[in-house]
Design a protein around this motif. Sequence first.
Motif, PDB file in Angstrom:
ATOM      1  N   ARG A 155       0.827  -1.213   0.000  1.00 44.78           N
ATOM      2  CA  ARG A 155       0.000   0.000   0.000  1.00 44.78           C
ATOM      3  C   ARG A 155       0.861   1.262   0.000  1.00 44.78           C
ATOM      4  NH1 ARG A 155      -5.387   0.944   1.321  1.00 44.78           N
ATOM      5  NH2 ARG A 155      -5.831   3.145   1.748  1.00 44.78           N
ATOM      6  N   GLY A 156       1.949   1.257   0.762  1.00 47.41           N
ATOM      7  CA  GLY A 156       2.817   2.429   0.814  1.00 47.41           C
ATOM      8  C   GLY A 156       3.408   2.748  -0.543  1.00 47.41           C
ATOM      9  N   LEU A 157       3.874   1.734  -1.263  1.00 51.12           N
ATOM     10  CA  LEU A 157       4.430   1.957  -2.594  1.00 51.12           C
ATOM     11  C   LEU A 157       3.353   2.420  -3.556  1.00 51.12           C
ATOM     12  CD1 LEU A 157       6.783   1.819  -4.584  1.00 51.12           C
ATOM     13  CD2 LEU A 157       6.219  -0.597  -4.971  1.00 51.12           C
ATOM     14  N   PHE A 158       2.159   1.879  -3.416  1.00 52.55           N
ATOM     15  CA  PHE A 158       1.067   2.285  -4.300  1.00 52.55           C
ATOM     16  C   PHE A 158       0.713   3.753  -4.090  1.00 52.55           C
ATOM     17  CE2 PHE A 158      -3.488   2.438  -5.541  1.00 52.55           C
ATOM     18  CZ  PHE A 158      -3.343   2.036  -6.857  1.00 52.55           C
ATOM     19  N   GLU A 159       0.592   4.160  -2.836  1.00 53.23           N
ATOM     20  CA  GLU A 159       0.273   5.558  -2.550  1.00 53.23           C
ATOM     21  C   GLU A 159       1.386   6.475  -3.044  1.00 53.23           C
ATOM     22  OE1 GLU A 159      -0.428   5.534   1.631  1.00 53.23           O
ATOM     23  OE2 GLU A 159      -2.478   4.742   1.446  1.00 53.23           O
ATOM     24  N   TYR A 160       2.632   6.063  -2.819  1.00 47.31           N
ATOM     25  CA  TYR A 160       3.764   6.858  -3.309  1.00 47.31           C
ATOM     26  C   TYR A 160       3.701   6.978  -4.838  1.00 47.31           C
ATOM     27  CZ  TYR A 160       8.485   7.916  -4.875  1.00 47.31           C
ATOM     28  OH  TYR A 160       9.567   8.470  -5.514  1.00 47.31           O
ATOM     29  N   SER A 161       3.398   5.873  -5.497  1.00 51.21           N
ATOM     30  CA  SER A 161       3.366   5.858  -6.959  1.00 51.21           C
ATOM     31  C   SER A 161       2.265   6.766  -7.504  1.00 51.21           C
ATOM     32  CB  SER A 161       3.187   4.430  -7.466  1.00 51.21           C
ATOM     33  OG  SER A 161       4.254   3.609  -7.024  1.00 51.21           O
ATOM     34  N   LEU A 162       1.104   6.754  -6.856  1.00 49.01           N
ATOM     35  CA  LEU A 162       0.029   7.663  -7.269  1.00 49.01           C
ATOM     36  C   LEU A 162       0.489   9.114  -7.197  1.00 49.01           C
ATOM     37  CD1 LEU A 162      -3.059   6.056  -5.480  1.00 49.01           C
ATOM     38  CD2 LEU A 162      -2.639   6.125  -7.945  1.00 49.01           C
ATOM     39  N   GLN A 163       1.153   9.461  -6.103  1.00 48.48           N
ATOM     40  CA  GLN A 163       1.638  10.828  -5.916  1.00 48.48           C
ATOM     41  C   GLN A 163       2.724  11.174  -6.932  1.00 48.48           C
ATOM     42  OE1 GLN A 163       2.900  10.868  -1.835  1.00 48.48           O
ATOM     43  NE2 GLN A 163       0.827  10.652  -1.023  1.00 48.48           N
ATOM     44  N   SER A 164       3.638  10.220  -7.160  1.00 42.47           N
ATOM     45  CA  SER A 164       4.757  10.462  -8.068  1.00 42.47           C
ATOM     46  C   SER A 164       4.279  10.636  -9.502  1.00 42.47           C
ATOM     47  CB  SER A 164       5.756   9.297  -7.978  1.00 42.47           C
ATOM     48  OG  SER A 164       6.843   9.498  -8.840  1.00 42.47           O
ATOM     49  N   LEU A 165       3.401   9.747  -9.949  1.00 40.31           N
ATOM     50  CA  LEU A 165       2.897   9.836 -11.319  1.00 40.31           C
ATOM     51  C   LEU A 165       2.051  11.089 -11.517  1.00 40.31           C
ATOM     52  CD1 LEU A 165       3.904   6.873 -11.263  1.00 40.31           C
ATOM     53  CD2 LEU A 165       1.910   6.279 -12.660  1.00 40.31           C
ATOM     54  N   ASN A 166       1.270  11.446 -10.492  1.00 39.85           N
ATOM     55  CA  ASN A 166       0.459  12.654 -10.575  1.00 39.85           C
ATOM     56  C   ASN A 166       1.338  13.898 -10.658  1.00 39.85           C
ATOM     57  OD1 ASN A 166      -2.207  14.069 -10.323  1.00 39.85           O
ATOM     58  ND2 ASN A 166      -1.249  14.842  -8.448  1.00 39.85           N
ATOM     59  N   ALA A 167       2.383  13.942  -9.824  1.00 33.89           N
ATOM     60  CA  ALA A 167       3.297  15.088  -9.840  1.00 33.89           C
ATOM     61  C   ALA A 167       4.030  15.199 -11.167  1.00 33.89           C
ATOM     62  CB  ALA A 167       4.306  14.960  -8.693  1.00 33.89           C
ATOM     63  N   TYR A 168       4.235  14.059 -11.822  1.00 38.90           N
ATOM     64  CA  TYR A 168       4.922  14.059 -13.116  1.00 38.90           C
ATOM     65  C   TYR A 168       3.992  14.499 -14.254  1.00 38.90           C
ATOM     66  CZ  TYR A 168       8.529  12.576 -16.415  1.00 38.90           C
ATOM     67  OH  TYR A 168       9.522  12.559 -17.385  1.00 38.90           O
ATOM     68  N   GLY A 169       2.709  14.576 -13.941  1.00 38.71           N
ATOM     69  CA  GLY A 169       1.737  15.018 -14.948  1.00 38.71           C
ATOM     70  C   GLY A 169       1.150  13.908 -15.793  1.00 38.71           C
ATOM     71  N   MET A 170       1.228  12.673 -15.303  1.00 42.29           N
ATOM     72  CA  MET A 170       0.690  11.555 -16.067  1.00 42.29           C
ATOM     73  C   MET A 170      -0.832  11.497 -15.952  1.00 42.29           C
ATOM     74  SD  MET A 170       3.562   8.575 -15.454  1.00 42.29           S
ATOM     75  CE  MET A 170       2.840   7.550 -16.743  1.00 42.29           C
ATOM     76  N   LYS A 171      -1.462  10.875 -16.927  1.00 40.65           N
ATOM     77  CA  LYS A 171      -2.909  10.734 -16.967  1.00 40.65           C
ATOM     78  C   LYS A 171      -3.282   9.338 -16.479  1.00 40.65           C
ATOM     79  CE  LYS A 171      -6.815  10.524 -20.178  1.00 40.65           C
ATOM     80  NZ  LYS A 171      -7.230  10.588 -21.621  1.00 40.65           N
ATOM     81  N   PHE A 172      -4.076   9.267 -15.407  1.00 45.57           N
ATOM     82  CA  PHE A 172      -4.509   7.982 -14.888  1.00 45.57           C
ATOM     83  C   PHE A 172      -5.672   7.446 -15.722  1.00 45.57           C
ATOM     84  CE2 PHE A 172      -2.484   9.924 -11.159  1.00 45.57           C
ATOM     85  CZ  PHE A 172      -1.604   8.914 -10.814  1.00 45.57           C
ATOM     86  N   GLU A 173      -5.472   6.268 -16.285  1.00 46.79           N
ATOM     87  CA  GLU A 173      -6.514   5.634 -17.084  1.00 46.79           C
ATOM     88  C   GLU A 173      -7.333   4.642 -16.267  1.00 46.79           C
ATOM     89  OE1 GLU A 173      -4.902   4.014 -20.677  1.00 46.79           O
ATOM     90  OE2 GLU A 173      -3.727   5.809 -21.106  1.00 46.79           O
ATOM     91  N   GLU A 174      -6.703   4.070 -15.241  1.00 50.88           N
ATOM     92  CA  GLU A 174      -7.398   3.083 -14.414  1.00 50.88           C
ATOM     93  C   GLU A 174      -6.699   2.975 -13.060  1.00 50.88           C
ATOM     94  OE1 GLU A 174      -9.354  -1.360 -15.141  1.00 50.88           O
ATOM     95  OE2 GLU A 174      -7.705  -0.638 -16.411  1.00 50.88           O
ATOM     96  N   ILE A 175      -7.473   2.948 -11.999  1.00 50.07           N
ATOM     97  CA  ILE A 175      -6.958   2.740 -10.645  1.00 50.07           C
ATOM     98  C   ILE A 175      -7.882   1.728  -9.963  1.00 50.07           C
ATOM     99  CG2 ILE A 175      -6.504   3.767  -8.384  1.00 50.07           C
ATOM    100  CD1 ILE A 175      -6.002   6.439  -9.813  1.00 50.07           C
TER     101      ILE A 175
END
Length: 210
Positions: A155-175
């Motif tokens: 869960r910790g890595l998943f939450e970190y990854s959501l934050q990291s990808l969002n900060a990078y400006g990526m578009k989430f297609e599915e969560i």
Amino acid sequence: MRIRNKPWAMDYLEEHSHIVDITNAYEKNIHDFFEEEQPLHIEIGTGMGTFITELAKRNPDINYLGIELDKNIIIRVVEKIVEMDLKNVRLVLLDANFISDYILPDTASKIYLNFSDPWPKTRHAKRRLTHQTFLSRYESILKPGCAIQFKTDNRGLFEYSLQSLNAYGMKFEEIILDLHEEEPEDNIRTEYEEKFSGNGSKIFFLKASF
């Protein structure tokens, strides 16, 4: 899964150089490693190879490249490729830090990150495969608009990854917060996925594009 050191590993891999690149022979020329030029998907960290070999079996019109750092693990993947006689899977013994040196820009169409090391200590954040440094490397080798697919039980890595990808400006297609609650028919379980799920852990999933 603890893997014993195999003193004969490099000799075995050299004997199967038509499947695994241990000398960077196909650096910046990865398409020549395959019998046919097809769209290229990359898995970073192959585990024992169940995921990438099953993908290749289901999708013969796509080429799959597995990147793995541990010679003892990659042997298991080579064995599966030989046993299944797969022509559209190739491997490279490589540190993921050098992926954008090995693969030319705008080459791949998708990247898979399955149960990557979570590196839970804050000082090790840069080693996580969803850190912005790695995202920059992925963006370089992916064709414009292509995606990363990510699975973890941590869960910790998943939450970190959501934050990291969002900060990078990526578009989430599915969560998906519990992949196995209503498991998609096309989901391929890795060895770690079977283990963690069997122990009662939720499997987190995301797909995001640049």
